[in-house]
Structures are given as structure tokens and as C-alpha cells.
Design a protein around this motif. Structure first.
Motif, PDB file in Angstrom:
ATOM      1  N   ALA A   1       0.838  -1.204   0.000  1.00  0.00           N
ATOM      2  CA  ALA A   1       0.000   0.000   0.000  1.00  0.00           C
ATOM      3  C   ALA A   1       0.871   1.253   0.000  1.00  0.00           C
ATOM      4  N   ALA A   2       1.973   1.228   0.769  1.00  0.00           N
ATOM      5  CA  ALA A   2       2.861   2.389   0.799  1.00  0.00           C
ATOM      6  C   ALA A   2       3.493   2.639  -0.566  1.00  0.00           C
ATOM      7  N   LYS A   3       3.882   1.526  -1.242  1.00  0.00           N
ATOM      8  CA  LYS A   3       4.469   1.680  -2.589  1.00  0.00           C
ATOM      9  C   LYS A   3       3.453   2.260  -3.572  1.00  0.00           C
ATOM     10  N   LEU A   4       2.195   1.776  -3.451  1.00  0.00           N
ATOM     11  CA  LEU A   4       1.148   2.317  -4.339  1.00  0.00           C
ATOM     12  C   LEU A   4       0.907   3.800  -4.065  1.00  0.00           C
ATOM     13  N   LEU A   5       0.964   4.178  -2.778  1.00  0.00           N
ATOM     14  CA  LEU A   5       0.764   5.599  -2.462  1.00  0.00           C
ATOM     15  C   LEU A   5       1.925   6.444  -2.961  1.00  0.00           C
ATOM     16  N   ASP A   6       3.167   5.878  -2.919  1.00  0.00           N
ATOM     17  CA  ASP A   6       4.309   6.613  -3.496  1.00  0.00           C
ATOM     18  C   ASP A   6       4.122   6.818  -4.995  1.00  0.00           C
ATOM     19  N   ASP A   7       3.662   5.751  -5.675  1.00  0.00           N
ATOM     20  CA  ASP A   7       3.400   5.874  -7.118  1.00  0.00           C
ATOM     21  C   ASP A   7       2.297   6.899  -7.386  1.00  0.00           C
ATOM     22  N   ALA A   8       1.287   6.888  -6.501  1.00  0.00           N
ATOM     23  CA  ALA A   8       0.193   7.852  -6.674  1.00  0.00           C
ATOM     24  C   ALA A   8       0.704   9.277  -6.503  1.00  0.00           C
ATOM     25  N   ARG A   9       1.611   9.481  -5.525  1.00  0.00           N
ATOM     26  CA  ARG A   9       2.178  10.819  -5.326  1.00  0.00           C
ATOM     27  C   ARG A   9       2.953  11.258  -6.562  1.00  0.00           C
ATOM     28  N   ASP A  10       3.762  10.347  -7.142  1.00  0.00           N
ATOM     29  CA  ASP A  10       4.498  10.685  -8.373  1.00  0.00           C
ATOM     30  C   ASP A  10       3.538  11.008  -9.512  1.00  0.00           C
ATOM     31  N   GLY A  11       2.450  10.220  -9.593  1.00  0.00           N
ATOM     32  CA  GLY A  11       1.463  10.491 -10.638  1.00  0.00           C
ATOM     33  C   GLY A  11       0.791  11.832 -10.458  1.00  0.00           C
ATOM     34  N   ALA A  12       0.523  12.208  -9.196  1.00  0.00           N
ATOM     35  CA  ALA A  12      -0.096  13.507  -8.920  1.00  0.00           C
ATOM     36  C   ALA A  12       0.829  14.646  -9.328  1.00  0.00           C
ATOM     37  N   GLU A  13       2.125  14.496  -9.036  1.00  0.00           N
ATOM     38  CA  GLU A  13       3.085  15.529  -9.441  1.00  0.00           C
ATOM     39  C   GLU A  13       3.164  15.642 -10.956  1.00  0.00           C
ATOM     40  N   GLN A  14       3.149  14.511 -11.646  1.00  0.00           N
ATOM     41  CA  GLN A  14       3.195  14.547 -13.099  1.00  0.00           C
ATOM     42  C   GLN A  14       1.932  15.178 -13.678  1.00  0.00           C
TER      43      GLN A  14
ATOM     44  N   MET B   1       0.056  17.422 -12.212  1.00  0.00           N
ATOM     45  CA  MET B   1       0.154  18.866 -11.968  1.00  0.00           C
ATOM     46  C   MET B   1       1.110  19.521 -12.960  1.00  0.00           C
ATOM     47  N   HIS B   2       2.204  18.812 -13.280  1.00  0.00           N
ATOM     48  CA  HIS B   2       3.149  19.358 -14.257  1.00  0.00           C
ATOM     49  C   HIS B   2       2.492  19.499 -15.627  1.00  0.00           C
ATOM     50  N   GLU B   3       1.751  18.473 -16.045  1.00  0.00           N
ATOM     51  CA  GLU B   3       1.070  18.549 -17.345  1.00  0.00           C
ATOM     52  C   GLU B   3      -0.024  19.610 -17.326  1.00  0.00           C
ATOM     53  N   LEU B   4      -0.720  19.747 -16.203  1.00  0.00           N
ATOM     54  CA  LEU B   4      -1.761  20.769 -16.109  1.00  0.00           C
ATOM     55  C   LEU B   4      -1.152  22.171 -16.198  1.00  0.00           C
ATOM     56  N   ARG B   5      -0.005  22.371 -15.542  1.00  0.00           N
ATOM     57  CA  ARG B   5       0.667  23.671 -15.660  1.00  0.00           C
ATOM     58  C   ARG B   5       1.086  23.938 -17.095  1.00  0.00           C
ATOM     59  N   GLY B   6       1.502  22.868 -17.811  1.00  0.00           N
ATOM     60  CA  GLY B   6       1.873  23.033 -19.213  1.00  0.00           C
ATOM     61  C   GLY B   6       0.703  23.481 -20.064  1.00  0.00           C
ATOM     62  N   VAL B   7      -0.473  22.912 -19.806  1.00  0.00           N
ATOM     63  CA  VAL B   7      -1.670  23.325 -20.546  1.00  0.00           C
ATOM     64  C   VAL B   7      -2.023  24.766 -20.227  1.00  0.00           C
ATOM     65  N   LEU B   8      -1.931  25.144 -18.940  1.00  0.00           N
ATOM     66  CA  LEU B   8      -2.261  26.514 -18.551  1.00  0.00           C
ATOM     67  C   LEU B   8      -1.300  27.519 -19.173  1.00  0.00           C
ATOM     68  N   ARG B   9      -0.051  27.127 -19.316  1.00  0.00           N
ATOM     69  CA  ARG B   9       0.922  28.048 -19.930  1.00  0.00           C
ATOM     70  C   ARG B   9       0.557  28.364 -21.372  1.00  0.00           C
ATOM     71  N   THR B  10      -0.033  27.400 -22.063  1.00  0.00           N
ATOM     72  CA  THR B  10      -0.426  27.661 -23.456  1.00  0.00           C
ATOM     73  C   THR B  10      -1.618  28.592 -23.546  1.00  0.00           C
ATOM     74  N   MET B  11      -2.373  28.761 -22.449  1.00  0.00           N
ATOM     75  CA  MET B  11      -3.524  29.658 -22.453  1.00  0.00           C
ATOM     76  C   MET B  11      -3.083  31.091 -22.170  1.00  0.00           C
ATOM     77  N   TYR B  12      -2.356  31.300 -21.115  1.00  0.00           N
ATOM     78  CA  TYR B  12      -1.742  32.606 -20.829  1.00  0.00           C
ATOM     79  C   TYR B  12      -0.505  32.333 -19.987  1.00  0.00           C
ATOM     80  N   PRO B  13       0.649  32.413 -20.576  1.00  0.00           N
ATOM     81  CA  PRO B  13       1.875  32.023 -19.874  1.00  0.00           C
ATOM     82  C   PRO B  13       2.059  32.819 -18.585  1.00  0.00           C
ATOM     83  N   PRO B  14       2.239  32.143 -17.464  1.00  0.00           N
ATOM     84  CA  PRO B  14       2.458  32.863 -16.190  1.00  0.00           C
ATOM     85  C   PRO B  14       3.675  33.773 -16.233  1.00  0.00           C
ATOM     86  N   ILE B  15       4.647  33.441 -17.089  1.00  0.00           N
ATOM     87  CA  ILE B  15       5.853  34.260 -17.161  1.00  0.00           C
ATOM     88  C   ILE B  15       5.537  35.684 -17.593  1.00  0.00           C
ATOM     89  N   LEU B  16       4.453  35.860 -18.361  1.00  0.00           N
ATOM     90  CA  LEU B  16       4.049  37.213 -18.743  1.00  0.00           C
ATOM     91  C   LEU B  16       3.593  38.009 -17.525  1.00  0.00           C
TER      92      LEU B  16
END
Length: 410
Positions: free
Chosen positions: A251-264, A266-281
Motif C-alpha cells: 500500500a505504501a508503494k502504491l501511495l508513493d506511485d500515486a504521489r508521483d502520478g499527482a506531481e506529473q 500537476m506538471h502537465e496541467l501547468r503546461g496546458v495553462l501556460r499555453t492559455m496565458y503564460p504565467p511568465i508574462l
């Protein structure tokens, strides 16, 4: 000086002669126009086109860069006299008939200016063949004395007419054409507004299409990327919950994998948001965002940036995406060795220029070509036109390729 004046005179005589020929055509077509013009829309439309050709010819003779043109004849059904007599272009074109009054005197001046001197010399040489039957200035030639004073007189009058009179008459006629036939300020404003409506309709349609494509892309990215990650995350958490009591280590290993999946996810979601209006602007402004794009480009980029001042958010986003898409295209397709980027404020407009020394041949296409080029440029064009900007692409085969973008900031 005299040669230049004579050259102008020849041009003026050509203008007057063509003007005479058009008047002859107009007079020849008048009976048919009177009988069938009300019935055949093409006849009255032809009169407007003839008026516009006169305006164009007059403008060229006067050295005008762009002569004003009458709007095309109003569309009407056969026999629709109400629309015909409401058509301001048709009514103004009727003033062509005023020029008919001057057609013969103008042709006489043109012919006299061109042929007076040569005919005087020719008559002065050939008169001995048939004395008394050659004339100069309307006077018969019977002796060399007549030749001695009549030939220079007619030649001088002809050259004077060619150098001064014909150009003056031609300029007067061209100015009269402009005064009589040129569209009124109201007509010009109506044409401008109609063109503006057509342009806005076209650019807004392109913007809607581009916006729809962007929404489909975001939906596809969310569906194929982020949503898949979130589904996988939910499944792993569910399994971990089931096995937690019997196998805490699994169960702990599955939760570690779930945490990695959540981070990934979030990373992909930030990538999509950047294409809408880049936060760097938002963080760095347009200048910092463009500088970051140029710094991340794998090719050497020389960035020349002026004072930008206050730039509206839609203009910032458009300029940022143009730079980003251009650098991506150059890296993928151009085989360039270096890139030059110029970004500066020019009065009420933001000017952007991107140049590379690659192979050229870039085109703006609805669909990508076999090499995957073109559709990105089409999206850039729609993005620029949506905020009333202007994009121009110059890319001859062999290069270089230059993209110029002008965006209104007010």
C-alpha cells in the motif's frame, strides 16, 4: 530642359489621344446604353468602370500614387430603375459626357503638337515636286522665300504647343476628371466602412476558428494527459486502500506511485495553462518573457529590444506566442544557424521582427505540408488578426525568412 519639356509634351499628347478614343467609344455605345442600359445591369456597370479607368489614367498622368476610385455599380435586377437612379457611382459616371465637349479640340492640339514640325520640314523639302499644292500654315508654297519663313514659323508653333500647350491642356483635363468623377467624401467613407466590416468579419471568423482549434487542443491535452494521470491516480489510491490492512508495504508503494502520478499530472496541467496565458508574462512582463524564450532557444538568438511602455495583455500574449511559435518553427524546419529578434514600440504600435538565415520557403497554409510546416504560421496569423494586427511573411527559397508583426497598443 527643352528635351524634358518635349518628353512631357509627348506624354501629354498620348494622354489626350487615348482620352479622345475613350470618348469615341462612349459616344458609340450611347445609343445602346440609352435603349438597354435600364434593362441590362452590365451596361451601367460598364459606365462606372469606364469612369474609374479615366480616374486611374488621370491619376497616373498627374503622378498620383493612388487615384481614388468610384465604388462598383450597385447590384440591381434587370429593369430596376429605382436602384439605378439611387446609385451614386452611376450618377457621377454620367459626368463623363461633359468631357465629350472637349474631345475634338484636345485631339487637334495633340495632333498639331506632334506633326506640325515634321510636316513643315517635309513640305519645305518636297514643294518643288508640285509647286503650289504644298501648304504650310494654310498658305500655299510657291517659292523658297515662302519656305524660309513659313517652315520655321510652323515648326516653332508646333514645338511650343508640344512643350507647353499640350501638357497644360492635359493637366487641366486630368484635374477636371478628378474634380468631376472622383467619389465624394461620403462615398469614400462608406467604402472604407464596408471594407472595415469585411475585414472584421474575416478576421473574427479566423479568430473564432483559431479559438475553436485551441479549445479542442486543450481538451485533447487534458483528456489524453492530465485526465489519464488522474484516473490512474484514483485507481492506485483505491487499490492501496484495499490492501492497506493486509499488506501495508505494498500500500505504501502504491501511495508513493500515486504521489508521483499527482506531481506529473500537476506538471502537465501547468503546461496546458501556460499555453492559455503564460504565467511568465504575469511575472516578468513581455520583455522578460521574450528574453526567456530567446535564451531557451537551442539556436543563437540576437535580441534587440527597445522601450515597450504599457502593452495591453492581449497584445502581450499575441507577441509572446508569435515569438514562441516562430522560434519553434525555425528550430524544427529552417536549418538556420542564427536568429535575429527585434521588439520595440513604434508610437501606438508594437513592432516585432523575427529573421533567420535558414533555407526559406515558409508558407502560411491551412494544413501542414509534407514536412509539417505551415499550419503554425496560419494560427499565428489568426492570433494577430484577431486583435487588428498585421503579419507579413517574407521567405524566398534559399532564405532568409523574415516575419514582421505590427500590433496596435491603443
Amino acid at each position: 530642359m527643352l528635351t524634358k519639356r518635349l518628353s512631357r509634351g509627348v506624354s501629354a499628347c498620348g494622354y489626350l489621344t487615348i482620352r479622345y478614343l475613350k470618348a469615341v467609344v462612349l459616344m458609340a455605345a450611347t445609343p445602346i446604353s440609352v435603349l438597354f442600359g435600364w434593362l441590362l445591369p452590365g451596361v451601367t456597370a460598364g459606365l462606372v468602370r469606364l469612369a474609374n479607368s479615366e480616374l486611374d489614367r488621370a491619376g497616373k498622368f498627374l503622378g498620383q500614387s493612388e487615384a481614388p476610385q468610384l465604388p462598383a455599380a450597385a447590384e440591381r435586377a434587370s429593369g430596376d430603375l429605382v436602384t439605378l437612379f439611387r446609385d451614386k457611382s452611376f450618377k457621377r459616371s454620367l459626368r463623363l459626357y461633359l468631357g465629350v465637349l472637349a474631345m475634338v479640340p484636345e485631339l487637334f492640339i495633340a495632333v498639331f503638337a506632334i506633326f506640325a514640325a515634321p510636316s513643315a520640314v517635309l513640305s519645305g523639302v518636297l514643294w518643288p515636286i508640285d509647286p503650289g499644292n504644298f501648304s504650310i500654315m494654310g498658305l500655299g508654297i510657291d517659292s523658297w522665300w515662302d519656305v524660309a519663313w513659313l517652315v520655321p514659323l510652323q515648326a516653332a508653333l508646333g514645338l511650343g504647343t508640344l512643350a507647353w500647350v499640350a501638357p497644360a491642356v492635359a493637366r487641366g483635363h486630368a484635374n477636371a476628371v478628378n474634380n468631376l468623377l472622383a467619389p465624394s467624401a461620403e462615398q469614400l467613407e462608406t467604402v472604407r466602412l464596408n471594407q472595415r466590416v469585411d475585414e472584421l468579419t474575416r478576421t473574427r471568423a479566423g479568430a473564432v476558428d483559431s479559438h475553436g482549434a485551441e479549445l479542442r487542443r486543450i481538451e485533447r491535452d487534458l483528456h489524453d494527459g492530465t485526465q489519464a494521470q488522474l484516473v490512474s491516480l484514483a485507481v492506485r489510491i483505491g487499490i492501496a486502500k484495499q490492501v492497506m490492512a493486509d499488506d501495508p508495504e505494498k500500500a505504501a508503494k502504491l501511495l508513493d506511485d500515486a504521489r508521483d502520478g499527482a506531481e506529473q499530472a500537476m506538471h502537465e496541467l501547468r503546461g496546458v495553462l501556460r499555453t492559455m496565458y503564460p504565467p511568465i508574462l504575469q511575472d516578468r512582463g513581455l520583455a522578460g518573457a521574450v528574453a526567456a524564450l530567446c535564451a531557451r532557444c537551442p539556436l543563437p538568438v540576437e535580441l534587440r529590444m527597445g522601450e515597450l511602455g504599457q502593452v495591453p495583455a492581449p497584445v502581450e500574449a499575441a507577441a509572446y506566442f508569435v515569438v514562441a511559435e516562430s522560434l519553434t518553427n525555425i528550430t524544427k524546419h529552417s536549418a538556420a544557424g542564427r536568429v535575429d529578434v527585434v521588439l520595440e514600440r513604434r508610437g501606438p504600435e508594437l513592432y516585432l521582427e523575427i529573421t533567420d538565415d535558414g533555407i526559406g520557403g515558409a508558407r502560411i497554409n491551412e494544413q501542414s505540408d509534407l514536412l509539417g510546416r505551415g499550419s503554425g504560421l496560419h494560427g499565428m496569423l489568426h492570433r494577430v488578426q484577431a486583435i487588428d494586427g498585421h503579419l507579413e511573411l517574407t521567405s524566398p527559397i534559399g532564405g532568409p525568412t523574415m516575419i514582421e508583426v505590427i500590433l496596435p497598443c491603443e
